[in-house]
Enzyme design. Structure first.
Site, short mmCIF file in Angstrom:
data_model
loop_
_atom_site.label_atom_id
_atom_site.label_comp_id
_atom_site.label_asym_id
_atom_site.label_seq_id
_atom_site.Cartn_x
_atom_site.Cartn_y
_atom_site.Cartn_z
N ASP A 327 50.71 -41.88 113.02
CA ASP A 327 50.62 -41.30 114.63
C ASP A 327 50.33 -41.59 115.79
OD1 ASP A 327 51.91 -39.05 116.59
OD2 ASP A 327 50.85 -37.74 115.20
N GLU A 532 52.00 -31.08 122.93
CA GLU A 532 50.71 -31.38 122.20
C GLU A 532 49.52 -32.25 123.30
OE1 GLU A 532 51.06 -35.30 120.35
OE2 GLU A 532 52.38 -35.68 121.09
C1 BGC Z 1 55.27 -39.89 124.02
C2 BGC Z 1 55.63 -38.82 123.18
C3 BGC Z 1 53.87 -39.06 121.83
C4 BGC Z 1 52.27 -38.93 123.29
C5 BGC Z 1 51.74 -39.16 122.54
C6 BGC Z 1 54.04 -39.48 124.70
O1 BGC Z 1 53.79 -40.70 126.19
O2 BGC Z 1 56.55 -40.29 125.07
O3 BGC Z 1 56.52 -38.86 122.31
O4 BGC Z 1 54.46 -38.02 121.18
O5 BGC Z 1 52.87 -40.29 123.89
O6 BGC Z 1 51.00 -38.63 122.25
C1 BGC Z 2 52.70 -36.55 117.99
C2 BGC Z 2 53.51 -37.11 116.52
C3 BGC Z 2 55.18 -36.79 117.14
C4 BGC Z 2 54.34 -38.72 117.96
C5 BGC Z 2 55.78 -40.00 117.99
C6 BGC Z 2 52.75 -38.17 118.28
O1 BGC Z 2 51.77 -38.40 119.26
O2 BGC Z 2 51.69 -36.14 117.54
O3 BGC Z 2 54.85 -35.03 116.72
O4 BGC Z 2 55.71 -37.56 115.84
O5 BGC Z 2 54.06 -38.75 118.77
O6 BGC Z 2 56.34 -39.25 119.18
#
Ligand code: BGC
Ligand code: BGC
Length: 840
Positions: A327, A532
């Site tokens: 991830d 997140e």
């Molecule tokens: C991305 C997300 C990804 C996140 C990671 C963002 O910049 O666009 O897809 O999950 O960073 O924490």
């Molecule tokens: C997230 C994932 C996601 C990935 C890609 C990460 O930060 O935890 O759930 O699939 O980014 O965007």
């Protein structure tokens, strides 16, 4: 330190030293040595059966691959940092687009643009020139509630709302529709479903979980996998517009202490098995082809480096034969690793690194060197590549031709199709949970005069939550959701069909005329979007005084109040429930807001059209602490009223138990992400403007990039090469006069990366010819370069210069007439402080 911690620390050290185990004792034996019975991890029989002919093809391919080819398969790079030439030259196994990343950085990219780009990457991967070996690259995306990165797609309720429906068949239909929309854009792989069992709802990803109940997660997870991939053993499995699914985030992402995102699940192995694993059992049985490792740790050891859980448990014991993807640079947190080097992860059982930034080339070079030196054993490398090839072969990608030639590809009518929207609308209806209906206020008569209030009433971004076009779900306007219906629009259409009347009034005001007075007010309010990390909260209090006042003010005018609460989790809303006659948890319904009115109103004959069938997927808290932290239940899991239920909900206690410090008034404008209603805009000297919705943006010499301070992408770096400005704007006004009266100030965390060459002004804007500025170049010049500091400017200074603080459109912008390079982290308005700039 517990035995398990000791073991983990020891295993980490030895892995770093390239050794096999701790004192050569296998993990299981260690556990037995502690006097515990071994935890009975079951062997799972996947319905995606092994196929010997396919296995032979894998071996034949493997025999033709060089170490370079193989290491390339282990890497997944991100759209913004990878070109088709890279895919060819490095034999990359996969690419992805992160949340809010689009072809050509264009938020409004069309279906054709996605497909054309997918084709370019595919052709690069199949190019046989210069030592190329044709292995189709796969493209992963986060279509977590519909194809949510694509403007015009159907957005379904987030998983928490689906959990409330208690209807796995519906989830199968939803993910089938999602797969179709993803396939239409030429993408083959979805990072979904999330199988988190969220146990502490302070966690900002709770809404990605179907439930706190492991069995519910298992039933829904299996249905989602089948909807996305097709039923294993059927002809349609991974064919005919189905895509590869991912079970994520393995394991116990929802079990971390205090609900901290990417935190530590300090729980026993038995709890892992009973609470956090059932979803994986069900998904693997249903044939899920990929599993994403969690950012989080188990007992202090990061999953990305957890050999026991990734290899022993998931692969050896459970028998998972697809591949494990990392991830988002998650490997860099493994002890001894960095973003560009982590043999520990691969050795622990990770099969593919998700390496989204530009440094993936270094990761490739280091991994290749580690393979050559034997630090990564050949057998491990081959096993990882076999798994990746197995998934690609099972998905038929070697025969499928370019993405544009696959079923549904390029078909615009599939994205946001009416039949998909109809499924979503039904899901909205079934997800609503009725918590209070005193005096049997609901269902409402269709010919009512309805006042529709609250900032969620006509706000599709807000009703969709995080992972909606942008990563955090912020920065969108209604026009970014073509074809969608706001909750207000659904209500308006319903009452108009029967001669009723709906008036949209966000602040709840209406004309003082007895002939047109509303019969009822429907107030739509709740949490603004988050995703997140940024969605984590310290307690469960819903803390908008403005919403509470709105409810109370309507009640004081004797207008019956129906509250529709938008949220990604249950929250402590006792006061809001008391101030409402009816209260409905509507979660984050997505683009089909019409489903809400379907249930609230009677049919044309006055009968009940749709009953409330939604039941709580999570316990609703009695106070501001979640169950996990000793809180109690106000409404238990499974609770939810229907129209046949009688009886009134008594007044609830209103004491939150929080201290004033917990509730000090502060208005956040930017906190890791722009907060509603503001979005970041940059403007050049000619006042050409650009709304920034992705992590990088540029406009005539002014650029913005999301950067990390404490957390990933929680700050913005702004660079001026030419005069211009950057700031936070909304198309609705905010009243800051209360803060002005209480000695309020604008406070922001800033890092001066290069001292200003010209004049820098901080400004507030309240419309054409309305606003004020305050020079801050001296403060910036004196700031230590490269160091974060907090600066505060009294609102009084701006008011004295003519800013009308009761009608602010932009509470914060910076303009510079020369070169400037700064980063901003947290921008807020606070009360009662001695500001750095106080204007006497
Ligand atoms: C991305 C997300 C990804 C996140 C990671 C963002 O910049 O666009 O897809 O999950 O960073 O924490
Ligand atoms: C997230 C994932 C996601 C990935 C890609 C990460 O930060 O935890 O759930 O699939 O980014 O965007």
């Amino acid at each position: 330190m517990t035995m398990n911690r000791l073991w983990s620390a020891c295993a980490g050290l030895l892995l770093a030293a390239g050794l096999g185990g701790c004192g050569e004792k296998p993990a299981q034996e260690m556990r037995l040595a502690q006097g515990q019975a071994p935890v009975p991890w079951p062997k799972i029989a996947s319905r995606a059966a092994r196929d010997e002919a396919l296995e032979q093809r894998i071996e034949a391919l493997l025999a033709r691959m060089t170490a370079e080819h193989k290491v390339g398969q282990l890497i997944q790079a991100e759209l913004k940092e990878v070109t088709p030439e890279d895919v060819k030259n490095y034999h990359l196994g996969a690419i992805l687009n992160g949340g809010g990343a689009f072809p050509g950085n264009n938020k409004y990219a069309e279906v054709e643009d996605w497909v054309a780009l997918a084709d370019t990457f595919y052709h690069a991967s199949m190019d046989t020139g210069d030592g190329g070996l044709p292995i189709p690259v796969i493209w992963g995306t986060d279509a977590v509630h519909g194809h949510n990165n694509v403007v015009g797609a159907t957005l379904f309720p987030h998983n928490i709302g689906l959990g409330a429906t208690r209807n796995p068949q519906l989830v199968r239909e939803i993910t089938r529709a999602t797969a179709r929309e993803v396939a239409a854009t030429g993408i083959d792989w979805n990072f979904s479903p999330t199988l988190a069992v969220a146990r502490d709802i302070r966690w900002g990803r709770s809404y990605e979980a179907y439930s706190e109940d492991p069995q519910l997660v298992a039933r829904f997870g299996a249905a989602a996998v089948e909807g996305l991939q097709g039923a294993a053993k059927s002809e349609d499995f991974l064919r005919a517009g189905h895509i590869i699914a991912t079970a994520k985030h393995f394991i116990a992402d929802g079990g971390t202490l205090d609900g901290v995102d990417r935190g530590d699940a300090a729980i026993s192995e038995q709890e892992l098995l009973e609470i956090h694993a059932p979803g994986y059992f069900a998904a693997i049985e249903a044939g899920v082809q990929t599993v994403m490792a969690s950012f989080s740790s188990w007992q202090g050891e990061k999953l990305h480096g957890h050999r026991y859980l990734l290899t022993e448990v998931l692969k050896n014991k459970m028998g998972f034969d697809g591949f494990v993807v990392g991830d988002w640079n998650g490997h860099e947190f493994v002890s001894g690793c960095s973003r560009v080097s982590c043999p520990q992860s691969i050795n622990a059982g990770l099969d593919m690194f998700m390496a989204p930034d530009a440094s993936w080339k270094q990761l490739y070079a280091n991994t290749l060197a580690q393979v050559k030196s034997g630090e990564i054993p050949r057998a491990r490398l081959d096993d990882a590549v076999r798994r990746i090839l197995r998934v690609k072969l099972r998905a038929g990608l070697f025969e499928a031709g370019p993405p544009s030639a696959r079923p549904l590809a390029g078909d615009r009518s599939v994205v946001g199709a009416q039949e998909h929207r109809a499924i979503a609308r039904r899901a909205v209806r079934e997800s609503l949970v009725l918590l209070k209906n005193n005096g049997e206020l609901l269902p409402l008569a269709r010919n009512s005069r309805v006042l529709v209030a609250g900032d969620g009433a006509h706000n599709i971004g807000k009703q969709s939550g995080g992972w909606s076009i942008s990563w955090q779900g912020t920065g969108n306007s209604n026009s970014d959701f073509p074809g969608a219906t706001s909750i207000y629009q659904g209500i308006a259409a319903t009452v108009q069909s029967a001669g009723g009347h709906a008036a949209l009034s966000e602040d709840g005001s209406f004309e003082d005329d007895p002939d047109t007075a509303p019969d009822v007010a429907i107030v739509v309010f709740g949490e603004d979007p988050y995703a997140e990390m940024q969605g984590d909260i310290p307690n469960l209090a819903y803390d908008s005084e403005a919403d509470l006042q709105l409810l109370r003010q309507l009640k004081a005018q004797s207008i019956p109040v129906v509250s529709l609460f938008i949220s990604g989790r249950p929250l402590w809303v006792n006061r809001e429930i008391n101030a409402s006659d009816a209260f409905v948890a509507i979660w984050q319904p997505g683009t089909e807001g019409g489903g809400v009115a379907d249930v609230l109103f009677r049919d044309l004959e006055g009968g009940i059209q749709y009953d409330f069938v939604g039941r709580l997927p999570f316990t609703w808290p009695k106070d501001t602490q979640p169950l996990a932290a000793g809180g109690e239940a106000l409404f238990t899991l499974g609770h939810g009223l229907g129209y046949a239920d009688e009886g009134a909900l008594a007044q609830l206690p209103e004491e939150s138990g929080l201290t004033p410090r917990d509730t000090a008034q502060q208005l956040d404008i930017f906190d890791g992400r722009p907060l509603d209603p503001w979005s970041l805009e940059i403007a050049d000297a000619q006042n050409n403007r650009l709304a920034v919705t992705s992590s990088v943006a540029k406009l005539n010499g002014i650029s913005v990039r999301a950067v990390d301070r404490d957390m990933q992408e929680d700050s913005r770096r702004l660079q001026w090469r030419t005069p211009g400005s950057a700031g936070f704007y909304a198309n609705r006004r905010t009243d800051l006069s209360g803060y002005l009266q209480k000695r309020g100030a604008l406070v922001f965390d800033i890092k001066v990366d290069r001292p200003p060459a010209g004049r820098v002004q901080l400004g507030i804007n309240c419309g054409t010819d309305c606003g004020a500025t305050q020079p801050i170049n001296e403060l910036l010049k004196n700031a230590e370069p490269g160091q974060w500091r907090t600066i505060s400017v009294a609102l009084q200074c701006l008011a004295a210069e003519g800013a009308q603080l009761d009608m602010v459109l932009s509470p914060f912008y910076l303009s510079s007439d020369g070169e400037l390079d700064i980063s901003l982290h947290h921008i807020r308005v606070v009360e009662n402080i001695d500001a750095d700039i106080s204007c006497g």
